[in-house]
Write a protein that holds these residues in place. Structure first.
Motif, short mmCIF file in Angstrom:
data_model
loop_
_atom_site.label_atom_id
_atom_site.label_comp_id
_atom_site.label_asym_id
_atom_site.label_seq_id
_atom_site.Cartn_x
_atom_site.Cartn_y
_atom_site.Cartn_z
N LEU A 1 -23.10 62.23 6.00
CA LEU A 1 -21.78 61.15 6.70
C LEU A 1 -20.59 61.40 5.65
O LEU A 1 -19.90 61.14 5.91
CB LEU A 1 -22.82 59.83 5.84
N SER A 2 -20.63 62.26 5.22
CA SER A 2 -19.21 62.66 4.62
C SER A 2 -18.69 63.77 5.25
O SER A 2 -17.09 64.29 4.30
CB SER A 2 -19.37 63.44 2.67
N GLN A 3 -18.87 64.10 6.35
CA GLN A 3 -18.39 65.35 6.95
C GLN A 3 -17.41 65.09 7.71
O GLN A 3 -17.54 63.68 8.24
CB GLN A 3 -19.32 65.77 7.84
N GLU A 4 -16.14 65.33 8.33
CA GLU A 4 -15.30 65.26 8.90
C GLU A 4 -15.35 65.05 9.98
O GLU A 4 -14.71 63.68 10.45
CB GLU A 4 -14.59 66.39 9.11
N PHE A 5 -16.91 65.30 11.04
CA PHE A 5 -16.74 65.28 12.50
C PHE A 5 -17.26 63.40 12.44
O PHE A 5 -17.73 63.19 13.29
CB PHE A 5 -18.02 65.75 13.37
N ILE A 6 -18.26 62.67 11.51
CA ILE A 6 -18.98 61.88 10.99
C ILE A 6 -17.24 60.46 11.04
O ILE A 6 -17.77 59.90 11.69
CB ILE A 6 -19.11 60.95 9.35
N THR A 7 -16.18 61.18 10.14
CA THR A 7 -15.03 60.14 10.30
C THR A 7 -14.19 60.26 12.16
O THR A 7 -14.00 59.00 11.91
CB THR A 7 -14.10 60.92 9.08
N THR A 8 -14.70 61.36 12.52
CA THR A 8 -14.27 61.83 13.92
C THR A 8 -14.78 60.45 15.24
O THR A 8 -13.72 59.58 15.53
CB THR A 8 -14.16 62.62 14.50
N ALA A 9 -16.36 60.16 14.10
CA ALA A 9 -16.70 59.67 15.24
C ALA A 9 -16.86 58.31 15.15
O ALA A 9 -16.15 57.26 16.40
CB ALA A 9 -18.40 60.23 15.68
N ARG A 10 -15.79 57.25 13.85
CA ARG A 10 -16.21 56.44 13.49
C ARG A 10 -14.49 55.74 13.74
O ARG A 10 -14.71 54.66 14.58
CB ARG A 10 -16.33 55.94 12.34
N VAL A 11 -13.50 56.79 13.97
CA VAL A 11 -12.32 57.09 13.97
C VAL A 11 -12.46 56.31 15.61
O VAL A 11 -10.96 55.22 16.42
CB VAL A 11 -10.83 57.99 13.62
N LYS A 12 -13.10 57.30 16.75
CA LYS A 12 -13.31 57.38 17.76
C LYS A 12 -13.89 55.88 18.85
O LYS A 12 -14.08 55.61 19.54
CB LYS A 12 -14.10 58.12 18.67
N GLY A 13 -14.30 55.20 17.38
CA GLY A 13 -14.69 53.54 17.92
C GLY A 13 -16.48 53.19 18.08
O GLY A 13 -16.83 53.12 19.27
N VAL A 14 -17.44 54.83 17.49
CA VAL A 14 -18.45 54.59 17.59
C VAL A 14 -19.03 54.08 17.61
O VAL A 14 -19.33 53.89 16.34
CB VAL A 14 -19.40 56.57 17.36
N PRO A 15 -20.32 53.23 17.88
CA PRO A 15 -21.01 52.91 17.00
C PRO A 15 -21.69 53.51 15.42
O PRO A 15 -22.08 54.59 15.82
CB PRO A 15 -22.10 52.10 18.27
N GLU A 16 -21.84 52.27 15.28
CA GLU A 16 -22.81 52.19 13.78
C GLU A 16 -23.64 53.03 13.57
O GLU A 16 -23.87 53.87 12.97
CB GLU A 16 -22.21 51.24 12.96
N TRP A 17 -24.51 52.68 14.40
CA TRP A 17 -25.97 52.87 14.20
C TRP A 17 -26.38 54.63 15.14
O TRP A 17 -26.79 55.15 15.04
CB TRP A 17 -26.92 51.78 15.57
N LYS A 18 -25.01 54.80 16.37
CA LYS A 18 -24.89 56.06 16.44
C LYS A 18 -24.48 56.81 16.29
O LYS A 18 -25.10 58.08 16.01
CB LYS A 18 -24.36 55.79 17.83
#
Length: 385
Positions: A281-298
Motif C-alpha cells: 500500500l506504500s507503493q507508487e502504483f497504489i497512489t496512482t490508482a487512488r488518484v485515478k479514482g479507483v474504488p478503495e476496495w479494488k
C-alpha cells in the motif's frame, strides 16, 4: 480488399486516430497461416512441455535428495542420543548373553555405514521397524494416528486462513486506527499465550462450564469403533457411511482443539499479511490508482492484495506444517490420538523406532508442503516458469 483495409489502417495511424498502431496487427491478421507459423507454434508448445518436464525432474531430484538428507539426520540422531535401543527391548534385567543376541538380531553389531544403508533400504520398502510401546509395526501405528492430526490441523489452518488473511488486510488498510490496534493485540496474544494453558481454559469454560462442546478424545466412548476407517479421517468416514450421529459427535470433539490451533495460526498469518500489505500500500502504483479514482476496495483487494499472494503461500504452508508437527501440547491436553501424542509416549518409553518414524513422517510432510508451495508459485506467478 486487402489494399483498402491497409490504406484505411495506414491513414488512421498517421492521423492519430482510433486505430493508431494497429497496422502490423492488421497485416498479421490478414496474412494466411503458413507452414512457418505452424512450426513456430509447435516449437513453442514443445518448449513449454520441456520446461514442465524439467520442472518435474527437478522436483523429483530435489525431493529425493532432501528426503535422503532427512534419513541421514534421523538415523545418526538415533545413534548418538543417550538411549540404548537394545536395552529398551530386552529390559534392564536381561543377561549379557540375551543383550548380545538382541544386539546382533537388531543389526547393531555391524559398521555404522552398513547400518545406514540397511536403514535406507528398509524405509524405501515401507519398514520403519516395530514399536516397543505397542508391539506393532511403526508404519501401522503412523497410519492410524496421523489422520487424526491431519484432520485437526486442516480445520485449524482453514480457521487461520479464513480469519487471519482478512484481519491482516483490514489492519493494514486501517493502519494506526483502533481496528489496527485491536488486531495487533489479538495477534500478539497468539504468540504469547501458552498452548497448554489455553487448552485447559477452553475445556474449563466451553466444556465443563457452558457445555457447548464435547470433552477430550476424538469421539465419545460408545461411538468408538463404530466406523470402519477408510480414509482415517473420522468426519469423512462417517459421512461416507451416512452416519450423521457419529459425524456431529466427532465434530463436537474436534471444534475446540482445532479452534485453538486456528487461533495460533491466525495470529501468525494476520501479522504477516498486515506486513505484506503495508509494504504494497506504500507503493507508487497504489497512489496512482487512488488518484485515478479507483474504488478503495479494488485498490486494496486487487492492486494491493494480488502481489502478496505468492509470499503469503509460504506463510500459510509453513503454518500448516507447524500445526501438523507442533500440536503435541494440544493433543496431550485433549487426549487426541494423533502423531504428537504418539511421539510423546514413544519418547517417554525410549521407543526409538517410533520416534524416528514419527520424525521422518513430519519431515516428509514439510518437504511435501514446500513442493506444493512451489507448484502454486508457478500457477499464481507464470514469470517463475
Amino acid at each position: 480488399m486487402k489494399q483498402k483495409i491497409f490504406a484505411f489502417a495506414k491513414n488512421n495511424i498517421y492521423a492519430g486516430g482510433e486505430f493508431a498502431g494497429t497496422l502490423p496487427a492488421a497485416r498479421r491478421a490478414l496474412r494466411p497461416c503458413g507452414r512457418q507459423d505452424i512450426l513456430t507454434s509447435t516449437a513453442r508448445s514443445g518448449r513449454a512441455i520441456l520446461r514442465w518436464g524439467q520442472g518435474l525432474a527437478g522436483f523429483a531430484i530435489v525431493s529425493t535428495l532432501t528426503f535422503l538428507g532427512l534419513l541421514a539426520i534421523t538415523f545418526f540422531i538415533g545413534r548418538v542420543v543417550p538411549i540404548d535401543p537394545v536395552l529398551s527391548v530386552v529390559g534392564d534385567r536381561a543377561t549379557q548373553e540375551q543383550y548380545d543376541a538382541a544386539r546382533v538380531a537388531m543389526g547393531l553389531d555391524r559398521p555404522l555405514v552398513m547400518q545406514f544403508f540397511s536403514y535406507v533400504g528398509d524405509v524405501f520398502h515401507g519398514d520403519l521397524g516395530r514399536s516397543v510401546s505397542t508391539n506393532r509395526p511403526v508404519v501401522s501405528d503412523l497410519a492410524r494416528v496421523f489422520p487424526a492430526t491431519l484432520e485437526m490441523a486442516t480445520l485449524g489452518i482453514l480457521i487461520g486462513v479464513i480469519l487471519g488473511v482478512p484481519m491482516g488486510v483490514w489492519a493494514a488498510a486501517r493502519q494506526g486506527t483502533w481496528v489496527d490496534q485491536i488486531i495487533r493485540v489479538f495477534a500478539l496474544l497468539g504468540y504469547s499465550v501458552p498452548a497448554f494453558w489455553l487448552g485447559l481454559v477452553g475445556l474449563a469454560v466451553f466444556y465443563a462450564g457452558l457445555g457447548w462442546v464435547a470433552g477430550p478424545g476424538r469421539v465419545d466412548i460408545f461411538y468408538d469403533g463404530l466406523i470402519d476407517p477408510v480414509t482415517g479421517l473420522l468426519l469423512v468416514d462417517s459421512l461416507l457411511v451416512g452416519d450423521t450421529e457419529v459425524f456431529w459427535n466427532a465434530l463436537s470433539h474436534l471444534v475446540l482443539p482445532a479452534a485453538i490451533l486456528g487461533f495460533f495460526s491466525l495470529a501468525y498469518i494476520a501479522r504477516m499479511t498486515r506486513s505484506f500489505m503495508l509494504d504494497q500500500l506504500s507503493q507508487e502504483f497504489i497512489t496512482t490508482a487512488r488518484v485515478k479514482g479507483v474504488p478503495e476496495w479494488k485498490v486494496i483487494w486487487v492492486h494491493g492484495f494480488k502481489p502478496i499472494r505468492v509470499p503469503l503461500i509460504t506463510v500459510i504452508g509453513l503454518s500448516y506444517a507447524a500445526l501438523l508437527e507442533g500440536s503435541v501440547m494440544i493433543e496431550t491436553v485433549f487426549s487426541w490420538p494423533g502423531i504428537g501424542n504418539y511421539l510423546t509416549v514413544a519418547l517417554l518409553n525410549a521407543d526409538m523406532n517410533a520416534v524416528l518414524g514419527s520424525t521422518l513422517v513430519i519431515g516428509a510432510v514439510f518437504i511435501f508442503i514446500n513442493k506444493i508451495s512451489d507448484v502454486l508459485y508457478r500457477v499464481l506467478d507464470p514469470r517463475s516458469l
